[in-house]
Design an enzyme around this catalytic site. Sequence first.
Site, PDB file in Angstrom:
ATOM      1  N   ASP A 190     -27.007  13.096   9.726  1.00 41.59           N
ATOM      2  CA  ASP A 190     -26.023  12.497  10.632  1.00 41.59           C
ATOM      3  C   ASP A 190     -26.735  11.961  11.863  1.00 41.59           C
ATOM      4  OD1 ASP A 190     -22.736  12.696  10.984  1.00 41.59           O
ATOM      5  OD2 ASP A 190     -23.808  12.462  12.877  1.00 41.59           O
ATOM      6  N   THR A 229       4.781  -3.694  15.017  1.00 41.17           N
ATOM      7  CA  THR A 229       3.613  -4.428  15.484  1.00 41.17           C
ATOM      8  C   THR A 229       4.067  -5.426  16.547  1.00 41.17           C
ATOM      9  OG1 THR A 229       3.854  -6.232  13.897  1.00 41.17           O
ATOM     10  CG2 THR A 229       2.650  -4.271  13.146  1.00 41.17           C
ATOM     11  N   GLY A 270     -17.470   7.617   7.869  1.00 39.43           N
ATOM     12  CA  GLY A 270     -16.255   7.230   8.579  1.00 39.43           C
ATOM     13  C   GLY A 270     -15.468   6.180   7.819  1.00 39.43           C
ATOM     14  N   HIS A 302      -0.285   7.857   1.850  1.00 44.82           N
ATOM     15  CA  HIS A 302       0.529   8.803   2.634  1.00 44.82           C
ATOM     16  C   HIS A 302       1.608   8.087   3.455  1.00 44.82           C
ATOM     17  CE1 HIS A 302      -2.263  11.667   1.213  1.00 44.82           C
ATOM     18  NE2 HIS A 302      -3.258  11.245   1.957  1.00 44.82           N
ATOM     19  N   ALA A 303       1.180   7.139   4.284  1.00 49.71           N
ATOM     20  CA  ALA A 303       2.152   6.445   5.139  1.00 49.71           C
ATOM     21  C   ALA A 303       3.151   5.659   4.300  1.00 49.71           C
ATOM     22  CB  ALA A 303       1.423   5.519   6.117  1.00 49.71           C
ATOM     23  N   GLY A 319       0.834  -1.209   0.000  1.00 48.16           N
ATOM     24  CA  GLY A 319       0.000   0.000   0.000  1.00 48.16           C
ATOM     25  C   GLY A 319       0.859   1.244   0.000  1.00 48.16           C
ATOM     26  N   CYS A 327      -8.008  14.783   1.314  1.00 48.51           N
ATOM     27  CA  CYS A 327      -8.530  15.970   2.004  1.00 48.51           C
ATOM     28  C   CYS A 327      -8.752  17.122   1.028  1.00 48.51           C
ATOM     29  CB  CYS A 327      -7.584  16.403   3.123  1.00 48.51           C
ATOM     30  SG  CYS A 327      -5.865  16.516   2.624  1.00 48.51           S
TER      31      CYS A 327
END
Length: 451
Positions: free
Chosen positions: A178, A272, A244, A11-12, A8, A43
Amino acid sequence: MMKVIVVGCTHAGTAAVKGILKNNPDAEVVVYEKNDNISFLSCGIALYVGGVVKDVSGLFYSNPEELASLGAEVHMEHEVENIDTNAKSVNVKSLSTGETETVSYDKLVMTTGSWPIIPPIEGIDSNNILLCKNFNQANDIIAHAKSAQKITVIGAGYIGIELVEAFSSSGKDVTLIDGADRILSKYLDKPFTDVLEDELRQHNVTLALGENVASFQANENGDVTKVATASAEFEADLVIMCVGFKPMTDLLKGQVDMLPNGAIKVNAYMQTSLPDVFAAGDSTVVHYNPNHSDQYIPLATNAVRQGMLIGYNLTEQRLAYRGTQGTSGLHLFGWNIGSTGMTIENARLNQIDAAATTFEDNYRPEFMPTTENVLMTLVYEKGTSRIIGGQLMSKYDITQSANTLSLAIQNHMTVEDLALSDFFFQPNFDRPWNYLNLLAQAAMADIEATE
């Protein structure tokens, strides 16, 4: 040679690849990304939808060619289908050819990110019900919004709110639904959301708060026509789901420690429960400083910090994570809003004995040609006066002050510390006492009044 597989690359992943190659130039870094692009700033979707950003290429800050030039072996449109942490290998499939192979690793980096939550609502498979996360979905939303007139946005978090502003500004008939009884309830307390809800109504947005969607209705072509809650129905020819995100971590299920929602637990060095398996970003927990807990807070800022840390800590524990306050900013209908840490509502839900002081003042002296009011709240722990949250809102851009409050929380500062902090005075910019000093002094007065 050490072989690192990165699964993946948004961003990270992008931050991790760059950091690993910078700190370990001899490492063999292999990246598998199932999409055809990397590093998309989701964003910025609302800015793209609203036409503020004209050239979408600006929402990408890296590309496969850049990572390859740094020394990574990048495989786009390749999906990892299985990970065996005992054998230290991954099974990967090329989505263009269908070919599969098994590849071994010395270190594994899980930066698989998150995916929008899709609730099991009757009729959710109808046409024109869209998600909002990646580049292709952003293009879908723009294409559908051209012909849509009645748009319903479900979810009043940041992404939902920003889309509502973009759609209403372009003359669409917008409904916002919501389950919470306030918008932005995770980020802002009621004095702030009251102002913003009034603003939305003035822009002819229909608010259905404290309402959960019961079903979607569609016509004979399968196109959505109505959104039904327990108490009302809303016509819609386009629905955007923004309720979410959930971490995409099924590949490691049962192999590393996770939160109940699937977010991977990591230590301060992004390891981890298996020391050779690292994780960062939306697939991962963050250490939340206001109450010293592991939480799931999917923000790009957390992702890039955690990704960078993998680069430092891949072979030894060199640089520890400092945690997060969940600091965020928002520009909505001319209001500049900054938020960090806990709201008073959030603190009470977490059984923290907290208090909040709300204070208003102009950001600079009244003798200046113009000034603007600033609405502020400081949230602090009773007894210790430790600052655990803060919010600011003004037509003037005070959002960087949320970063100042973020530092105050991270460094365990008290109300008294902030009340006396050294901030400059210059009439163009602020008052003899900076508005953050005044906010903390008002909190001190509240504390003294209750003692």
